[in-house]
Write a protein that holds these residues in place. Sequence first.
Motif, PDB file in Angstrom:
ATOM      1  N   LEU A 131       0.830  -1.211   0.000  1.00 44.07           N
ATOM      2  CA  LEU A 131       0.000   0.000   0.000  1.00 44.07           C
ATOM      3  C   LEU A 131       0.862   1.257   0.000  1.00 44.07           C
ATOM      4  N   HIS A 132       2.057   1.173   0.562  1.00 43.00           N
ATOM      5  CA  HIS A 132       2.923   2.343   0.677  1.00 43.00           C
ATOM      6  C   HIS A 132       3.997   2.402  -0.428  1.00 43.00           C
ATOM      7  N   GLU A 133       3.971   1.410  -1.315  1.00 40.61           N
ATOM      8  CA  GLU A 133       4.913   1.396  -2.433  1.00 40.61           C
ATOM      9  C   GLU A 133       4.361   2.251  -3.584  1.00 40.61           C
ATOM     10  N   PRO A 134       5.221   2.626  -4.548  1.00 37.66           N
ATOM     11  CA  PRO A 134       4.733   3.409  -5.696  1.00 37.66           C
ATOM     12  C   PRO A 134       3.555   2.743  -6.412  1.00 37.66           C
ATOM     13  N   SER A 135       3.558   1.408  -6.473  1.00 39.83           N
ATOM     14  CA  SER A 135       2.469   0.705  -7.160  1.00 39.83           C
ATOM     15  C   SER A 135       1.140   0.843  -6.434  1.00 39.83           C
ATOM     16  N   GLY A 136       1.186   1.257  -5.164  1.00 37.55           N
ATOM     17  CA  GLY A 136      -0.036   1.401  -4.388  1.00 37.55           C
ATOM     18  C   GLY A 136      -0.654   2.783  -4.459  1.00 37.55           C
ATOM     19  N   ALA A 137      -0.153   3.627  -5.363  1.00 37.81           N
ATOM     20  CA  ALA A 137      -0.635   5.013  -5.452  1.00 37.81           C
ATOM     21  C   ALA A 137      -2.142   5.087  -5.708  1.00 37.81           C
ATOM     22  N   LEU A 138      -2.658   4.235  -6.607  1.00 36.41           N
ATOM     23  CA  LEU A 138      -4.097   4.266  -6.902  1.00 36.41           C
ATOM     24  C   LEU A 138      -4.929   3.912  -5.670  1.00 36.41           C
ATOM     25  N   PHE A 160      -2.661  -3.386  -0.300  1.00 40.45           N
ATOM     26  CA  PHE A 160      -2.877  -3.301  -1.744  1.00 40.45           C
ATOM     27  C   PHE A 160      -2.285  -4.537  -2.407  1.00 40.45           C
ATOM     28  N   ALA A 161      -3.079  -5.172  -3.268  1.00 39.76           N
ATOM     29  CA  ALA A 161      -2.614  -6.320  -4.047  1.00 39.76           C
ATOM     30  C   ALA A 161      -2.151  -5.829  -5.410  1.00 39.76           C
ATOM     31  N   PRO A 162      -0.862  -5.914  -5.715  1.00 44.80           N
ATOM     32  CA  PRO A 162      -0.360  -5.431  -7.006  1.00 44.80           C
ATOM     33  C   PRO A 162      -1.068  -6.123  -8.165  1.00 44.80           C
ATOM     34  N   ASP A 163      -1.196  -5.401  -9.275  1.00 46.04           N
ATOM     35  CA  ASP A 163      -1.862  -5.931 -10.469  1.00 46.04           C
ATOM     36  C   ASP A 163      -0.878  -6.782 -11.258  1.00 46.04           C
ATOM     37  N   SER A 164      -0.493  -7.896 -10.632  1.00 46.84           N
ATOM     38  CA  SER A 164       0.482  -8.803 -11.217  1.00 46.84           C
ATOM     39  C   SER A 164       0.072 -10.227 -10.860  1.00 46.84           C
ATOM     40  N   PRO A 165       0.213 -11.171 -11.761  1.00 47.87           N
ATOM     41  CA  PRO A 165      -0.291 -12.520 -11.494  1.00 47.87           C
ATOM     42  C   PRO A 165       0.462 -13.288 -10.400  1.00 47.87           C
ATOM     43  N   GLU A 166       1.702 -12.901 -10.119  1.00 45.19           N
ATOM     44  CA  GLU A 166       2.470 -13.686  -9.162  1.00 45.19           C
ATOM     45  C   GLU A 166       3.243 -12.840  -8.149  1.00 45.19           C
ATOM     46  N   ALA A 167       2.799 -11.619  -7.901  1.00 48.90           N
ATOM     47  CA  ALA A 167       3.516 -10.767  -6.947  1.00 48.90           C
ATOM     48  C   ALA A 167       3.522 -11.394  -5.550  1.00 48.90           C
ATOM     49  N   LEU A 168       2.350 -11.796  -5.081  1.00 51.74           N
ATOM     50  CA  LEU A 168       2.266 -12.418  -3.761  1.00 51.74           C
ATOM     51  C   LEU A 168       2.943 -13.778  -3.757  1.00 51.74           C
ATOM     52  N   ARG A 199      -4.826 -14.678  -6.216  1.00 49.06           N
ATOM     53  CA  ARG A 199      -6.279 -14.488  -6.272  1.00 49.06           C
ATOM     54  C   ARG A 199      -6.623 -13.006  -6.393  1.00 49.06           C
ATOM     55  N   PHE A 200      -5.951 -12.163  -5.605  1.00 40.63           N
ATOM     56  CA  PHE A 200      -6.263 -10.730  -5.573  1.00 40.63           C
ATOM     57  C   PHE A 200      -5.216  -9.967  -6.381  1.00 40.63           C
ATOM     58  N   ARG A 201      -5.700  -9.137  -7.314  1.00 39.19           N
ATOM     59  CA  ARG A 201      -4.778  -8.345  -8.144  1.00 39.19           C
ATOM     60  C   ARG A 201      -5.383  -6.973  -8.397  1.00 39.19           C
ATOM     61  N   GLY A 202      -4.612  -5.930  -8.173  1.00 45.32           N
ATOM     62  CA  GLY A 202      -5.063  -4.570  -8.432  1.00 45.32           C
ATOM     63  C   GLY A 202      -6.225  -4.164  -7.537  1.00 45.32           C
ATOM     64  N   ARG A 203      -6.230  -4.636  -6.293  1.00 41.06           N
ATOM     65  CA  ARG A 203      -7.346  -4.352  -5.386  1.00 41.06           C
ATOM     66  C   ARG A 203      -6.869  -3.814  -4.041  1.00 41.06           C
ATOM     67  N   LEU A 204      -7.743  -3.018  -3.418  1.00 34.71           N
ATOM     68  CA  LEU A 204      -7.547  -2.599  -2.040  1.00 34.71           C
ATOM     69  C   LEU A 204      -7.926  -3.788  -1.164  1.00 34.71           C
ATOM     70  N   ILE A 205      -7.064  -4.140  -0.227  1.00 36.05           N
ATOM     71  CA  ILE A 205      -7.247  -5.367   0.553  1.00 36.05           C
ATOM     72  C   ILE A 205      -7.662  -5.071   1.989  1.00 36.05           C
TER      73      ILE A 205
END
Length: 270
Positions: A131-138, A160-168, A199-205
């Motif tokens: 959530l605090h990384e640049p990718s979490g700006a949205l 924040f779940a990054p919009d990437s298939p395998e980040a987690l 499972r979660f991508r590009g979402r507020l968690i």
Amino acid sequence: MRGFVPGEFIEEVLSRTDIVALVADYVRLVKRGQRYVGLCPFHQERTPSFTVSPDKQFFYCFGCGTGGDALKFLILRENLSFPEALRRLADRAGLKLPAVALDPEAEKRRREREEVWEINRLTAEFYARQLHEPSGALARQYLEKRGLPLVVASKFGLGFAPDSPEALLYFLRRQGVSGEAAVRCGVAVRLESGAVVDRFRGRLIFPIHDARGRVAGFGGRALDDTTQPKYLNSPQTPFFNKRDFLYALYQARDAIREKGSAVIVEGYLD
């Protein structure tokens, strides 16, 4: 479990447990004569009718009739099984549970539960950092639009779940968690192709906690109006069923107990 643990051990656990100190972790107690009194944690009341006797190591509520020893209190207050409550009190008393305490099937279930708690803990920490990384700006912009300061978001463990298939999955594998374990836990899914993805991508968690503050599951909110479904939750598993949980009850329970009431709303941010 009573059949697998010697009665002497159970008695030793109880004898080493101060029921007043245990209950005081959950109830504000006031000493009156030889007993302690407070508002009952098992039903709503405004006049204290809940009592704890240090001499008898027993609690009793004159309002609802609930009573018992330290094990009974922990079982009811934390919604634990007898084995779980005994283990908690044994740990509190500095005692080691006998090796024969759990039958093989019960021990297997315990290990599976502990694996789920650990994977969920790691997952929640990963999302919270993102959530605090640049990718979490949205996600941060969405929270600002909803009037939710980051300090409050952090208090509830939002992430924040990054919009990437395998980040987690990449993070979990580095922690020794396999893709199959992540699927069992519900934080990853297996596609028809056989590939395992987040499972979660590009979402507020929103982490969903149980009564002990452990992360039991997650809710994910889409950050735009085109992504469907708007809300995506952890799937039902042997360890998680969303209908059994009230979001943020763990954080709000002390205030609810103090006020004697609660307001239940529909959404995570309502």
